[in-house]
Design an enzyme around this catalytic site. Structure first.
Site, mmCIF file in Angstrom:
data_model
loop_
_atom_site.group_PDB
_atom_site.id
_atom_site.type_symbol
_atom_site.label_atom_id
_atom_site.label_comp_id
_atom_site.label_asym_id
_atom_site.label_seq_id
_atom_site.Cartn_x
_atom_site.Cartn_y
_atom_site.Cartn_z
ATOM 1 N N GLY A 123 -7.233 5.628 7.591
ATOM 2 C CA GLY A 123 -6.146 4.784 7.105
ATOM 3 C C GLY A 123 -5.411 5.483 5.983
ATOM 4 O O GLY A 123 -6.000 6.294 5.257
ATOM 5 N N GLN B 245 0.196 6.667 -1.098
ATOM 6 C CA GLN B 245 -0.675 7.842 -1.238
ATOM 7 C C GLN B 245 0.057 9.152 -0.966
ATOM 8 O O GLN B 245 -0.429 10.216 -1.333
ATOM 9 C CB GLN B 245 -1.882 7.734 -0.287
ATOM 10 C CG GLN B 245 -2.831 6.605 -0.631
ATOM 11 C CD GLN B 245 -3.977 6.558 0.341
ATOM 12 O OE1 GLN B 245 -3.889 5.916 1.380
ATOM 13 N NE2 GLN B 245 -5.058 7.246 0.036
ATOM 14 N N CYS C 275 -11.876 7.232 0.090
ATOM 15 C CA CYS C 275 -10.420 7.160 0.048
ATOM 16 C C CYS C 275 -9.887 8.585 -0.076
ATOM 17 O O CYS C 275 -10.408 9.371 -0.869
ATOM 18 C CB CYS C 275 -9.992 6.329 -1.162
ATOM 19 S SG CYS C 275 -8.210 6.194 -1.343
ATOM 20 N N LEU C 276 -8.864 8.919 0.706
ATOM 21 C CA LEU C 276 -8.304 10.275 0.643
ATOM 22 C C LEU C 276 -7.750 10.574 -0.748
ATOM 23 O O LEU C 276 -7.596 11.739 -1.102
ATOM 24 C CB LEU C 276 -7.216 10.449 1.712
ATOM 25 C CG LEU C 276 -7.701 10.418 3.171
ATOM 26 C CD1 LEU C 276 -6.520 10.536 4.125
ATOM 27 C CD2 LEU C 276 -8.709 11.538 3.441
ATOM 28 N N HIS D 142 -8.434 -2.372 2.703
ATOM 29 C CA HIS D 142 -8.402 -1.218 1.795
ATOM 30 C C HIS D 142 -6.961 -0.714 1.635
ATOM 31 O O HIS D 142 -6.496 -0.476 0.516
ATOM 32 C CB HIS D 142 -9.323 -0.125 2.358
ATOM 33 C CG HIS D 142 -9.325 1.164 1.594
ATOM 34 N ND1 HIS D 142 -10.458 1.691 1.003
ATOM 35 C CD2 HIS D 142 -8.326 2.053 1.329
ATOM 36 C CE1 HIS D 142 -10.140 2.836 0.402
ATOM 37 N NE2 HIS D 142 -8.857 3.085 0.590
ATOM 38 N N GLU D 143 -6.265 -0.575 2.764
ATOM 39 C CA GLU D 143 -4.887 -0.059 2.706
ATOM 40 C C GLU D 143 -3.942 -1.089 2.086
ATOM 41 O O GLU D 143 -3.033 -0.728 1.334
ATOM 42 C CB GLU D 143 -4.398 0.347 4.104
ATOM 43 C CG GLU D 143 -5.242 1.403 4.810
ATOM 44 C CD GLU D 143 -5.549 2.622 3.967
ATOM 45 O OE1 GLU D 143 -4.717 2.999 3.115
ATOM 46 O OE2 GLU D 143 -6.641 3.198 4.118
ATOM 47 N N HIS E 149 -3.947 -0.839 -1.535
ATOM 48 C CA HIS E 149 -3.142 0.276 -2.059
ATOM 49 C C HIS E 149 -1.712 -0.168 -2.362
ATOM 50 O O HIS E 149 -1.095 0.308 -3.315
ATOM 51 C CB HIS E 149 -3.075 1.424 -1.037
ATOM 52 C CG HIS E 149 -4.205 2.409 -1.131
ATOM 53 N ND1 HIS E 149 -4.458 3.153 -2.266
ATOM 54 C CD2 HIS E 149 -5.133 2.790 -0.226
ATOM 55 C CE1 HIS E 149 -5.496 3.947 -2.048
ATOM 56 N NE2 HIS E 149 -5.934 3.748 -0.824
HETATM 57 NI NI NI Z 1 -7.565 4.667 0.143
#
Ligand code: NI
Length: 162
Positions: free
Chosen positions: A44, A49, A88-89, A130-131, A134
């Site tokens: 995701g 991000q 998380c990236l 989660h997304e 963000h």
């Molecule tokens: Ni993330």
């Protein structure tokens, strides 16, 4: 390749704004986000991000088709919760168990501008939440025990070259 911003960048804490129009710029952004997601082997990715403050995110969970969520709203969450290890990236190398509702109903627009409602469960439900976080400047480490968060963040800054 889009650059993925990481913990410490103020942008990650910002509230994203509604996408006013699904124009060519937004389509290009979505395509580039999928390229980055695959390159980094994530499941995701939210626009913030990669430095865009549009309310949009993408998912590509194993066994599910690639999905685009533009201007998403979470309509319902289940009372049942589940714990699962998240990463998380934008916080490479950090993982922690996070408790979240097991199922969510989310409404959004897809890449073609068509509205849809999705009942997601298990891993997809988790990624959606989660997304979605963000888009409101919230990170998964905000949802864990503060002492554990402090320790993980300290480790992160010790390990990551600044
Ligand atoms: Ni993330």
């Amino acid at each position: 390749m889009l650059n993925i911003i990481t913990l410490g960048d103020e942008q990650l804490r910002k509230h994203s704004i509604l996408v006013p129009d699904l124009n060519g710029t937004v389509h290009t952004l979505i395509e580039q986000m999928f390229e980055s997601l695959r390159e980094y082997k994530g499941i995701g990715l939210a626009a913030v991000q990669v430095g865009s403050l549009y309310r949009l995110f993408i998912t590509e969970v194993g066994g599910d088709k690639p999905r685009v969520f533009v201007n998403p709203e979470i309509l319902e969450t289940s009372l049942e919760q589940a714990s699962y290890e998240e990463g998380c990236l934008s916080i490479p190398g950090v993982e922690a168990d996070v408790l979240r509702p097991q199922r969510v109903r989310v409404q959004a627009w897809n890449e073609k501008g068509r509205p849809f409602t999705l009942d997601a469960e298990d891993l997809l439900a988790r990624v959606v939440q989660h997304e979605f976080d963000h888009l409101n400047g919230v990170l998964f480490i905000d949802r864990i025990d503060p002492k554990k968060r402090e320790r993980l963040v300290r480790q992160y800054y010790t390990a990551a070259p600044l």
